[in-house]
Design a protein around this motif. Structure first.
Motif, PDB file in Angstrom:
ATOM      1  N   VAL A   1       4.097   2.774   3.752  1.00 17.47           N
ATOM      2  CA  VAL A   1       4.384   3.673   2.633  1.00 17.47           C
ATOM      3  C   VAL A   1       3.520   3.167   1.485  1.00 17.47           C
ATOM      4  O   VAL A   1       3.512   1.967   1.185  1.00 17.47           O
ATOM      5  CB  VAL A   1       5.875   3.645   2.250  1.00 17.47           C
ATOM      6  CG1 VAL A   1       6.109   4.453   0.983  1.00 17.47           C
ATOM      7  CG2 VAL A   1       6.725   4.182   3.385  1.00 17.47           C
ATOM      8  N   VAL A   2       2.776   4.065   0.849  1.00 20.80           N
ATOM      9  CA  VAL A   2       1.814   3.663  -0.181  1.00 20.80           C
ATOM     10  C   VAL A   2       2.085   4.409  -1.481  1.00 20.80           C
ATOM     11  O   VAL A   2       2.281   5.626  -1.476  1.00 20.80           O
ATOM     12  CB  VAL A   2       0.361   3.937   0.278  1.00 20.80           C
ATOM     13  CG1 VAL A   2      -0.635   3.555  -0.811  1.00 20.80           C
ATOM     14  CG2 VAL A   2       0.045   3.201   1.569  1.00 20.80           C
ATOM     15  N   LEU A   3       2.069   3.659  -2.565  1.00 22.80           N
ATOM     16  CA  LEU A   3       2.093   4.271  -3.891  1.00 22.80           C
ATOM     17  C   LEU A   3       0.670   4.167  -4.433  1.00 22.80           C
ATOM     18  O   LEU A   3       0.157   3.057  -4.634  1.00 22.80           O
ATOM     19  CB  LEU A   3       3.063   3.549  -4.829  1.00 22.80           C
ATOM     20  CG  LEU A   3       3.173   4.171  -6.222  1.00 22.80           C
ATOM     21  CD1 LEU A   3       3.897   5.522  -6.154  1.00 22.80           C
ATOM     22  CD2 LEU A   3       3.883   3.235  -7.190  1.00 22.80           C
ATOM     23  N   ILE A   4       0.020   5.307  -4.628  1.00 21.08           N
ATOM     24  CA  ILE A   4      -1.293   5.332  -5.265  1.00 21.08           C
ATOM     25  C   ILE A   4      -1.013   5.378  -6.756  1.00 21.08           C
ATOM     26  O   ILE A   4      -0.378   6.314  -7.248  1.00 21.08           O
ATOM     27  CB  ILE A   4      -2.113   6.566  -4.825  1.00 21.08           C
ATOM     28  CG1 ILE A   4      -2.284   6.567  -3.302  1.00 21.08           C
ATOM     29  CG2 ILE A   4      -3.458   6.592  -5.530  1.00 21.08           C
ATOM     30  CD1 ILE A   4      -2.839   7.868  -2.749  1.00 21.08           C
ATOM     31  N   ASP A   5      -1.466   4.349  -7.462  1.00 19.73           N
ATOM     32  CA  ASP A   5      -1.113   4.187  -8.880  1.00 19.73           C
ATOM     33  C   ASP A   5      -2.367   4.176  -9.740  1.00 19.73           C
ATOM     34  O   ASP A   5      -3.141   3.229  -9.702  1.00 19.73           O
ATOM     35  CB  ASP A   5      -0.341   2.880  -9.051  1.00 19.73           C
ATOM     36  CG  ASP A   5       0.117   2.643 -10.467  1.00 19.73           C
ATOM     37  OD1 ASP A   5       0.589   3.600 -11.104  1.00 19.73           O
ATOM     38  OD2 ASP A   5       0.003   1.493 -10.937  1.00 19.73           O
ATOM     39  N   PHE A   6      -2.596   5.252 -10.489  1.00 17.60           N
ATOM     40  CA  PHE A   6      -3.714   5.330 -11.427  1.00 17.60           C
ATOM     41  C   PHE A   6      -3.290   4.677 -12.737  1.00 17.60           C
ATOM     42  O   PHE A   6      -2.236   5.013 -13.287  1.00 17.60           O
ATOM     43  CB  PHE A   6      -4.104   6.791 -11.689  1.00 17.60           C
ATOM     44  CG  PHE A   6      -4.812   7.452 -10.541  1.00 17.60           C
ATOM     45  CD1 PHE A   6      -6.193   7.478 -10.480  1.00 17.60           C
ATOM     46  CD2 PHE A   6      -4.093   8.059  -9.518  1.00 17.60           C
ATOM     47  CE1 PHE A   6      -6.854   8.095  -9.429  1.00 17.60           C
ATOM     48  CE2 PHE A   6      -4.731   8.683  -8.461  1.00 17.60           C
ATOM     49  CZ  PHE A   6      -6.122   8.700  -8.409  1.00 17.60           C
ATOM     50  N   TRP A   7      -4.099   3.757 -13.249  1.00 15.00           N
ATOM     51  CA  TRP A   7      -3.749   3.016 -14.449  1.00 15.00           C
ATOM     52  C   TRP A   7      -5.015   2.493 -15.127  1.00 15.00           C
ATOM     53  O   TRP A   7      -6.128   2.706 -14.646  1.00 15.00           O
ATOM     54  CB  TRP A   7      -2.810   1.864 -14.094  1.00 15.00           C
ATOM     55  CG  TRP A   7      -3.501   0.711 -13.405  1.00 15.00           C
ATOM     56  CD1 TRP A   7      -4.031   0.704 -12.156  1.00 15.00           C
ATOM     57  CD2 TRP A   7      -3.769  -0.571 -13.963  1.00 15.00           C
ATOM     58  NE1 TRP A   7      -4.593  -0.512 -11.878  1.00 15.00           N
ATOM     59  CE2 TRP A   7      -4.453  -1.319 -12.979  1.00 15.00           C
ATOM     60  CE3 TRP A   7      -3.494  -1.172 -15.184  1.00 15.00           C
ATOM     61  CZ2 TRP A   7      -4.873  -2.629 -13.190  1.00 15.00           C
ATOM     62  CZ3 TRP A   7      -3.896  -2.479 -15.379  1.00 15.00           C
ATOM     63  CH2 TRP A   7      -4.575  -3.196 -14.394  1.00 15.00           C
ATOM     64  N   ALA A   8      -4.853   1.777 -16.242  1.00 16.36           N
ATOM     65  CA  ALA A   8      -5.963   1.101 -16.925  1.00 16.36           C
ATOM     66  C   ALA A   8      -5.403  -0.050 -17.752  1.00 16.36           C
ATOM     67  O   ALA A   8      -4.238  -0.030 -18.158  1.00 16.36           O
ATOM     68  CB  ALA A   8      -6.720   2.064 -17.828  1.00 16.36           C
TER      69      ALA A   8
ATOM     70  N   TYR B   1      -1.641   0.906  -3.955  1.00 14.54           N
ATOM     71  CA  TYR B   1      -3.095   1.033  -4.034  1.00 14.54           C
ATOM     72  C   TYR B   1      -3.386   1.381  -5.487  1.00 14.54           C
ATOM     73  O   TYR B   1      -3.333   2.541  -5.882  1.00 14.54           O
ATOM     74  CB  TYR B   1      -3.552   2.134  -3.073  1.00 14.54           C
ATOM     75  CG  TYR B   1      -5.035   2.265  -2.848  1.00 14.54           C
ATOM     76  CD1 TYR B   1      -5.698   1.440  -1.949  1.00 14.54           C
ATOM     77  CD2 TYR B   1      -5.771   3.251  -3.492  1.00 14.54           C
ATOM     78  CE1 TYR B   1      -7.055   1.595  -1.700  1.00 14.54           C
ATOM     79  CE2 TYR B   1      -7.123   3.416  -3.255  1.00 14.54           C
ATOM     80  CZ  TYR B   1      -7.758   2.584  -2.354  1.00 14.54           C
ATOM     81  OH  TYR B   1      -9.111   2.738  -2.113  1.00 14.54           O
ATOM     82  N   GLY B   2      -3.589   0.345  -6.307  1.00 15.21           N
ATOM     83  CA  GLY B   2      -3.785   0.530  -7.735  1.00 15.21           C
ATOM     84  C   GLY B   2      -5.213   0.926  -8.052  1.00 15.21           C
ATOM     85  O   GLY B   2      -6.140   0.164  -7.776  1.00 15.21           O
ATOM     86  N   ILE B   3      -5.390   2.113  -8.615  1.00 13.08           N
ATOM     87  CA  ILE B   3      -6.718   2.603  -8.976  1.00 13.08           C
ATOM     88  C   ILE B   3      -6.873   2.529 -10.482  1.00 13.08           C
ATOM     89  O   ILE B   3      -6.231   3.267 -11.223  1.00 13.08           O
ATOM     90  CB  ILE B   3      -6.931   4.050  -8.505  1.00 13.08           C
ATOM     91  CG1 ILE B   3      -6.756   4.154  -6.997  1.00 13.08           C
ATOM     92  CG2 ILE B   3      -8.308   4.554  -8.941  1.00 13.08           C
ATOM     93  CD1 ILE B   3      -6.814   5.579  -6.462  1.00 13.08           C
ATOM     94  N   SER B   4      -7.729   1.625 -10.926  1.00 12.77           N
ATOM     95  CA  SER B   4      -7.976   1.488 -12.356  1.00 12.77           C
ATOM     96  C   SER B   4      -9.085   2.429 -12.787  1.00 12.77           C
ATOM     97  O   SER B   4     -10.083   2.587 -12.076  1.00 12.77           O
ATOM     98  CB  SER B   4      -8.393   0.049 -12.676  1.00 12.77           C
ATOM     99  OG  SER B   4      -8.838  -0.029 -14.010  1.00 12.77           O
ATOM    100  N   ILE B   5      -8.913   3.026 -13.955  1.00 16.16           N
ATOM    101  CA  ILE B   5      -9.989   3.841 -14.513  1.00 16.16           C
ATOM    102  C   ILE B   5     -10.727   3.071 -15.608  1.00 16.16           C
ATOM    103  O   ILE B   5     -11.486   3.653 -16.370  1.00 16.16           O
ATOM    104  CB  ILE B   5      -9.483   5.212 -15.018  1.00 16.16           C
ATOM    105  CG1 ILE B   5      -8.543   5.066 -16.203  1.00 16.16           C
ATOM    106  CG2 ILE B   5      -8.831   5.992 -13.896  1.00 16.16           C
ATOM    107  CD1 ILE B   5      -8.299   6.385 -16.926  1.00 16.16           C
ATOM    108  N   ASP B   6     -10.517   1.754 -15.639  1.00 19.26           N
ATOM    109  CA  ASP B   6     -11.242   0.906 -16.591  1.00 19.26           C
ATOM    110  C   ASP B   6     -12.744   0.969 -16.361  1.00 19.26           C
ATOM    111  O   ASP B   6     -13.197   0.894 -15.220  1.00 19.26           O
ATOM    112  CB  ASP B   6     -10.817  -0.561 -16.425  1.00 19.26           C
ATOM    113  CG  ASP B   6      -9.532  -0.881 -17.134  1.00 19.26           C
ATOM    114  OD1 ASP B   6      -9.549  -0.913 -18.377  1.00 19.26           O
ATOM    115  OD2 ASP B   6      -8.530  -1.108 -16.443  1.00 19.26           O
ATOM    116  N   GLN B   7     -13.500   1.037 -17.437  1.00 22.31           N
ATOM    117  CA  GLN B   7     -14.947   0.912 -17.343  1.00 22.31           C
ATOM    118  C   GLN B   7     -15.357  -0.541 -17.542  1.00 22.31           C
ATOM    119  O   GLN B   7     -16.405  -0.953 -17.074  1.00 22.31           O
ATOM    120  CB  GLN B   7     -15.624   1.822 -18.371  1.00 22.31           C
ATOM    121  CG  GLN B   7     -15.426   3.282 -18.032  1.00 22.31           C
ATOM    122  CD  GLN B   7     -16.083   4.194 -19.027  1.00 22.31           C
ATOM    123  OE1 GLN B   7     -15.671   4.263 -20.178  1.00 22.31           O
ATOM    124  NE2 GLN B   7     -17.107   4.890 -18.581  1.00 22.31           N
TER     125      GLN B   7
END
Length: 168
Positions: A58-65, A93-99
């Motif tokens: 079970v996966v939580l896709i988490d968009f953050w910064a 699955y933490g997806i950062s939108i950090d540049q």
């Protein structure tokens, strides 16, 4: 006094509207019950990690910064849930939108978060952000063991309830 529009113009407007609607639907955010599209981004070590590598969990896709205050405030509660269920088949699955890659890595260390992190450092213009129609963060998607979207933006209570029921 009103003037009638030529029927050809009205037909053109109707066709244009229908095409715009179809185009928008084709790139819409995944919906509950949809199979999740593949994502493959670089982790903190620079290695590609694909979402499909987590199938069966079970996966939580988490968009953050790192600069997102609500995202950072959510991390302690999410960490408790992760620690409780990771051995039972839960992954984030933490997806950062950090540049700024250093700010991203420092936030991970500072918050003590241990789940998987990826980033393509393009900010709001990142292809994964635009493909998933993420317009605000935090944003998350709960995915079943079979790769089907269960919920969008579940709160911690709803997430815990789902995990308790599905990961025994």
């Amino acid at each position: 006094m009103s003037q009638k529009m030529p029927s050809t113009f009205l037909k053109m407007m109707a066709v244009t509207g229908a095409l715009l609607l179809l185009c928008n639907l084709s790139i819409a955010q995944p919906k509950k019950g949809d199979t999740i599209p593949e994502i493959s981004l670089r982790d903190t070590a620079g290695h590609f990690v694909s979402l499909s590598s987590l199938k069966g969990r079970v996966v939580l896709i988490d968009f953050w910064a790192s600069w997102c205050v609500p995202c950072r405030k959510s991390n302690p509660a999410l960490l408790k849930i992760y620690d409780k269920y990771k051995a039972k088949g839960f992954e984030i699955y933490g997806i950062s939108i950090d540049q700024n890659i250093n700010a991203w890595k420092n936030a991970i260390l500072s918050d003590g978060i241990t789940w998987m992190h990826v980033n393509d450092n393009q900010g709001w213009d990142a292809s994964v952000t635009t493909d998933w129609k993420v317009d605000f963060i935090p944003a998350s998607f709960l995915v079943s063991k079979t790769g089907v979207l269960v919920a969008a933006d579940p709160n911690h209570r709803k997430l815990g309830k789902y995990l308790k029921k599905n990961l025994k």
